[in-house]
Design a protein around this motif. Structure first.
Motif, PDB file in Angstrom:
ATOM      1  N   TYR A 192       0.817  -1.214   0.000  1.00 31.26           N
ATOM      2  CA  TYR A 192       0.000   0.000   0.000  1.00 31.26           C
ATOM      3  C   TYR A 192       0.853   1.267   0.000  1.00 31.26           C
ATOM      4  CZ  TYR A 192      -4.408  -2.483   0.337  1.00 31.26           C
ATOM      5  OH  TYR A 192      -5.496  -3.275   0.052  1.00 31.26           O
ATOM      6  N   GLN A 193       2.022   1.206   0.618  1.00 30.95           N
ATOM      7  CA  GLN A 193       2.931   2.355   0.577  1.00 30.95           C
ATOM      8  C   GLN A 193       3.392   2.613  -0.855  1.00 30.95           C
ATOM      9  OE1 GLN A 193       2.958   4.546   3.134  1.00 30.95           O
ATOM     10  NE2 GLN A 193       5.044   4.216   3.854  1.00 30.95           N
ATOM     11  N   THR A 194       3.724   1.535  -1.564  1.00 29.31           N
ATOM     12  CA  THR A 194       4.156   1.668  -2.960  1.00 29.31           C
ATOM     13  C   THR A 194       3.027   2.195  -3.829  1.00 29.31           C
ATOM     14  OG1 THR A 194       5.728  -0.167  -2.724  1.00 29.31           O
ATOM     15  CG2 THR A 194       5.072   0.441  -4.956  1.00 29.31           C
ATOM     16  N   TYR A 195       1.837   1.601  -3.677  1.00 29.37           N
ATOM     17  CA  TYR A 195       0.700   2.013  -4.498  1.00 29.37           C
ATOM     18  C   TYR A 195       0.346   3.478  -4.278  1.00 29.37           C
ATOM     19  CZ  TYR A 195      -4.094   2.351  -6.184  1.00 29.37           C
ATOM     20  OH  TYR A 195      -5.232   2.747  -6.835  1.00 29.37           O
ATOM     21  N   SER A 196       0.473   3.923  -3.021  1.00 26.89           N
ATOM     22  CA  SER A 196       0.162   5.316  -2.709  1.00 26.89           C
ATOM     23  C   SER A 196       1.220   6.276  -3.217  1.00 26.89           C
ATOM     24  CB  SER A 196       0.004   5.471  -1.189  1.00 26.89           C
ATOM     25  OG  SER A 196      -0.207   6.815  -0.836  1.00 26.89           O
ATOM     26  N   ALA A 197       2.490   5.841  -3.185  1.00 24.19           N
ATOM     27  CA  ALA A 197       3.596   6.757  -3.488  1.00 24.19           C
ATOM     28  C   ALA A 197       3.980   6.792  -4.952  1.00 24.19           C
ATOM     29  CB  ALA A 197       4.821   6.364  -2.650  1.00 24.19           C
ATOM     30  N   ILE A 198       3.940   5.651  -5.607  1.00 26.11           N
ATOM     31  CA  ILE A 198       4.474   5.540  -6.968  1.00 26.11           C
ATOM     32  C   ILE A 198       3.389   5.032  -7.902  1.00 26.11           C
ATOM     33  CG2 ILE A 198       6.226   4.456  -8.423  1.00 26.11           C
ATOM     34  CD1 ILE A 198       7.924   4.124  -5.874  1.00 26.11           C
ATOM     35  N   LYS A 199       3.180   5.734  -8.964  1.00 29.40           N
ATOM     36  CA  LYS A 199       2.094   5.385  -9.883  1.00 29.40           C
ATOM     37  C   LYS A 199       2.569   4.662 -11.138  1.00 29.40           C
ATOM     38  CE  LYS A 199      -0.769   7.474  -7.156  1.00 29.40           C
ATOM     39  NZ  LYS A 199      -1.594   6.654  -6.251  1.00 29.40           N
ATOM     40  N   ILE A 200       3.780   4.992 -11.617  1.00 27.35           N
ATOM     41  CA  ILE A 200       4.180   4.599 -12.969  1.00 27.35           C
ATOM     42  C   ILE A 200       5.576   3.981 -12.959  1.00 27.35           C
ATOM     43  CG2 ILE A 200       4.586   5.470 -15.316  1.00 27.35           C
ATOM     44  CD1 ILE A 200       2.713   7.854 -14.503  1.00 27.35           C
ATOM     45  N   VAL A 201       5.803   3.081 -13.900  1.00 28.58           N
ATOM     46  CA  VAL A 201       7.119   2.455 -14.090  1.00 28.58           C
ATOM     47  C   VAL A 201       7.508   2.551 -15.562  1.00 28.58           C
ATOM     48  CG1 VAL A 201       8.477   0.346 -13.946  1.00 28.58           C
ATOM     49  CG2 VAL A 201       6.745   0.824 -12.219  1.00 28.58           C
TER      50      VAL A 201
END
Length: 345
Positions: free
Chosen positions: A279-288
């Protein structure tokens, strides 16, 4: 800006004793990597894959070269500290390992880099295979969404990151954090921070986590982490989740689909459970943005092969490709393209 071919001109006194054949290899504009194996044989990469030269140096000479290079990096290299990483003048990446860790001889690796700033428009001109993705990449940067640049070693992650800094707004204050300085930028308001290892007394270490915390107090508009490969993942996600938009971080991965497992592994190093890191990743980073490197018809190709987005599916972090780009430049828009388009518009 000084290019890599003037490397030895700026340290000729220190390197006066180094074998002339090695100097000639460094000056060769086609060579990107030089490897001295512990048997004294020298291998090079000329963008067509590793190939063995007819040059061989003695174990004594290899050790002498390694120690001299380490001293230029202000690093210690001896029996008590037999492994060293550093950056030589003008950005040449240096690694050396002494005997007996490298049995029967010293092992040296040099990654030759130019100090010429990559130009975004030149990386994405109409004659390159990346031209198809140019406008998408530009919109990602301008959207101020935090994103990752992923790929295997040697795919060009740092080169792309350096080029993208030219797209930052001139009024933005940018903090660059690295373990070894590799990012090159001419942005007019930037600060470079570099981590430091412990000294011989086991003191003085400055970690990437420490630098991320420091950067957050330096009024940044963007925080850029050169490479995330440890427990600093928790700190950079925290930074991106607390109002510091437009951050960028590079990370090693084989594909966008493999990224969640890589991030979960890093999260464990930071003592984060699966749900928290997801959830921290999903909240902080949107795109790769994912880069690929492949030898095709005798030549090494590096290109942006995938652009993906993070999602949560049944409480599980996933990364779904939205765009696929072949090495020839053919672009395929996948079902999730609409969601990516909404994010960056």
């Amino acid at each position: 800006i000084i290019d890599k071919y003037k490397f030895f001109e700026h340290c000729e006194n220190t390197f006066s004793g180094i074998d002339e054949t090695l100097i000639e290899l460094v000056k060769n504009p086609k060579i990107t990597d030089i490897m001295i194996n512990n048997d004294g044989n020298i291998w090079i990469d000329t963008n067509t894959g590793m190939e063995k030269t007819n040059i061989q140096i003695s174990k004594e000479k290899a050790k002498e070269i390694a120690i001299k290079m380490a001293s230029v990096c202000e690093k210690r290299l001896d029996n008590s500290v037999p492994i060293v990483d550093g950056t030589l003048p003008n950005g040449i990446r240096f690694n050396a390992i002494l005997d007996p860790i490298s049995p029967n001889g010293t092992c040296i690796s040099l990654r030759l880099k130019t100090n010429i700033v990559p130009v975004f428009d030149e990386l994405f001109n109409s004659k390159t295979i990346n031209y198809s993705s140019k406008e998408i990449i530009k919109k990602i940067v301008e959207s101020k969404k935090s994103f990752l640049i992923s790929g295997a070693t040697g795919t060009g992650k740092t080169t792309l990151l350096s080029a993208l800094t030219s797209l930052f707004d001139t009024h933005e204050r940018v903090l660059f954090i690295e373990e070894t300085k590799e990012i090159i930028s001419q942005h007019n308001n930037c600060v470079f921070l570099q981590s430091r290892d412990k000294n011989i007394e086991n003191k003085g270490e400055i970690t990437l986590s420490t630098l991320v915390h420091a950067a957050m107090r330096m009024r940044p508009d963007r925080i850029i982490l050169g490479e995330c490969r440890g427990k600093e993942i928790a700190d950079i996600l925290n930074a991106f989740n607390t109002g510091h938009e437009g951050g960028i971080c590079t990370i090693h991965s084989n594909s966008v689909q493999d990224l969640p497992s890589r991030l979960l592994a890093l999260g464990k190093l930071a003592n984060l459970d699966i749900e928290t890191i997801s959830y921290q990743t999903y909240s902080a980073i949107k795109i790769v943005i994912h880069l690929n490197r492949q030898k095709i018809e005798g030549k090494i190709h590096r290109w942006i092969s995938q652009i993906g987005i993070f999602e949560i599916d049944k409480y599980k972090l996933i990364c779904t490709p939205c765009v696929h780009i072949s090495h020839t430049g053919k672009i395929t828009f996948l079902p999730k393209w609409k969601k990516l388009k909404e994010l960056i518009n």
